[in-house]
Design an enzyme around this catalytic site. Structure first.
Site, PDB file in Angstrom:
ATOM      1  N   LYS A 191      -7.592   2.621   0.270  1.00 11.51           N
ATOM      2  CA  LYS A 191      -6.175   2.942   0.074  1.00 11.51           C
ATOM      3  C   LYS A 191      -5.999   4.447   0.206  1.00 11.51           C
ATOM      4  O   LYS A 191      -6.547   5.221  -0.579  1.00 11.51           O
ATOM      5  CB  LYS A 191      -5.695   2.467  -1.292  1.00 11.51           C
ATOM      6  CG  LYS A 191      -4.215   2.773  -1.555  1.00 11.51           C
ATOM      7  CD  LYS A 191      -3.774   2.253  -2.912  1.00 11.51           C
ATOM      8  CE  LYS A 191      -2.317   2.593  -3.201  1.00 11.51           C
ATOM      9  NZ  LYS A 191      -1.878   2.084  -4.509  1.00 11.51           N
ATOM     10  N   LYS A 244      -5.196  -0.163   3.386  1.00 12.09           N
ATOM     11  CA  LYS A 244      -3.792   0.191   3.259  1.00 12.09           C
ATOM     12  C   LYS A 244      -3.599   1.683   3.501  1.00 12.09           C
ATOM     13  O   LYS A 244      -4.302   2.486   2.883  1.00 12.09           O
ATOM     14  CB  LYS A 244      -3.322  -0.175   1.840  1.00 12.09           C
ATOM     15  CG  LYS A 244      -1.896   0.193   1.498  1.00 12.09           C
ATOM     16  CD  LYS A 244      -1.598  -0.106   0.029  1.00 12.09           C
ATOM     17  CE  LYS A 244      -0.160   0.273  -0.314  1.00 12.09           C
ATOM     18  NZ  LYS A 244       0.152   0.040  -1.734  1.00 12.09           N
TER      19      LYS A 244
END
Length: 323
Positions: A191, A244
């Site tokens: 992330k 992500k």
């Protein structure tokens, strides 16, 4: 002579040799639930996405069920925020209440519960703070407590998104101790501290009150470090891995696929969604073609599943045979 065009001559032939597909059963739809009653609040920066109170969320979940989308990722928006994010691990908090209602009304729907403190803290950061520093180890017990409360409410999968070191291990240990040995962890492992999250922070009311999240989310310039994060999370007990954002990080998805035999989820995040919506609204692009091209790119990169705000549209296009 090798003529590759031979296999492109008709739609049927192209379909038969197609290497990657986007299927409805691979889609995960994010849902924003908030405290209060009779609320369906559009998110201005995310056209087509709304915040729902628990008494109105079935309007959206009925669409999810009708389109046969198998899973949702749930985010909560509390009325009360404090320094320690107590709403996240309140047994009667907004997410816990919503999960119980969802599992009662839609028992076959897979509920993935995002675990983080940012929506619940008055300062908007994902962990506890002392002297302006986001504390890592002191935050872990609260994340673990939150995960257990979500599992107790009926969550099928726990998805920690906070990016604190060692949180997967702390959550796994807490889930096992509470009797949730078979509840999987879907870790936000790769992330990045991305500019693509802006619209989400409008939707989840989770913008940091000061500074940024660069001390815990990853530097967008670092690819090898992402593999280290993934390796550590798997070692701590992660069952699935999220990368992500997706579009600017497809190389990361590919590297995870190349190095690890684990299900990979691409998160097609809010900024990616809103850019497509804005360009389509201005007539600059064909929305359907661009959405499907983006998602097939994520599958080609190596993703097994996709979290996307486009899920309802995509499932409808697939159902109607339009893609």
């Amino acid at each position: 002579m090798d003529r590759t065009r031979r296999l492109r001559q008709t739609a049927v032939m192209r379909s038969m040799v197609r290497e990657n597909h986007v299927r409805t059963e691979e889609l995960i739809y994010p849902l924003f639930v908030m405290e209060g009653e009779n609320i369906v609040q559009p998110v201005e920066s995310m056209p087509g996405i709304c915040q729902y109170s628990v008494d109105r969320m079935n309007e959206e979940l009925d669409r999810v069920k009708a389109l046969q989308i198998p899973a949702i990722l749930i985010f909560g928006i509390p009325e009360h925020k404090d320094e320690v994010g107590s709403g996240a691990y309140d047994e009667h908090g907004i997410v816990q209440t919503a999960i119980r209602r969802i599992k009662k009304d839609y028992p076959d729907l897979l509920v993935i519960a995002d675990v983080c403190l940012c929506e619940y803290t008055s300062h908007g950061h994902c962990g506890l703070i002392r002297d302006g520093i986001i504390l890592n180890d002191e935050t872990l017990p609260l994340l673990a407590q939150t995960a257990v409360s979500y599992a107790r409410a009926g969550a099928d999968i726990i998805a920690p998104s906070d990016m604190m070191d060692k949180r997967v291990g702390a959550i796994r240990q807490a889930l096992d101790a509470a009797g949730f040995t078979y509840t999987p962890i879907m870790a936000y492992s790769a992330k990045f501290a991305s500019g693509y999250y802006g619209p989400f922070r409008d939707a989840a009311h989770s913008a940091p009150g000061f500074g940024d999240r660069k001390t815990y989310q990853m530097d967008p310039a670092n690819g090898r470090e992402a593999m280290r994060e993934v390796e550590e999370d798997i070692a701590e007990g992660a069952d699935l891995i999220i990368a992500k954002p997706a579009m600017a990080y497809m190389d990361i998805i590919t590297e995870i696929r190349r190095n690890y035999n684990i299900p990979i989820i691409a998160y097609n995040v809010s900024g990616e969604y809103s850019m497509v919506k804005a360009a389509a609204a201005n007539g600059w692009i064909d929305e359907k073609k661009i959405v499907m091209e983006n998602l097939i790119g994520m599958k080609r990169a190596g993703a097994d599943m996709i979290i996307t705000y486009h899920a309802l549209d995509v499932a409808e296009w697939i159902q109607k045979g339009e893609v």
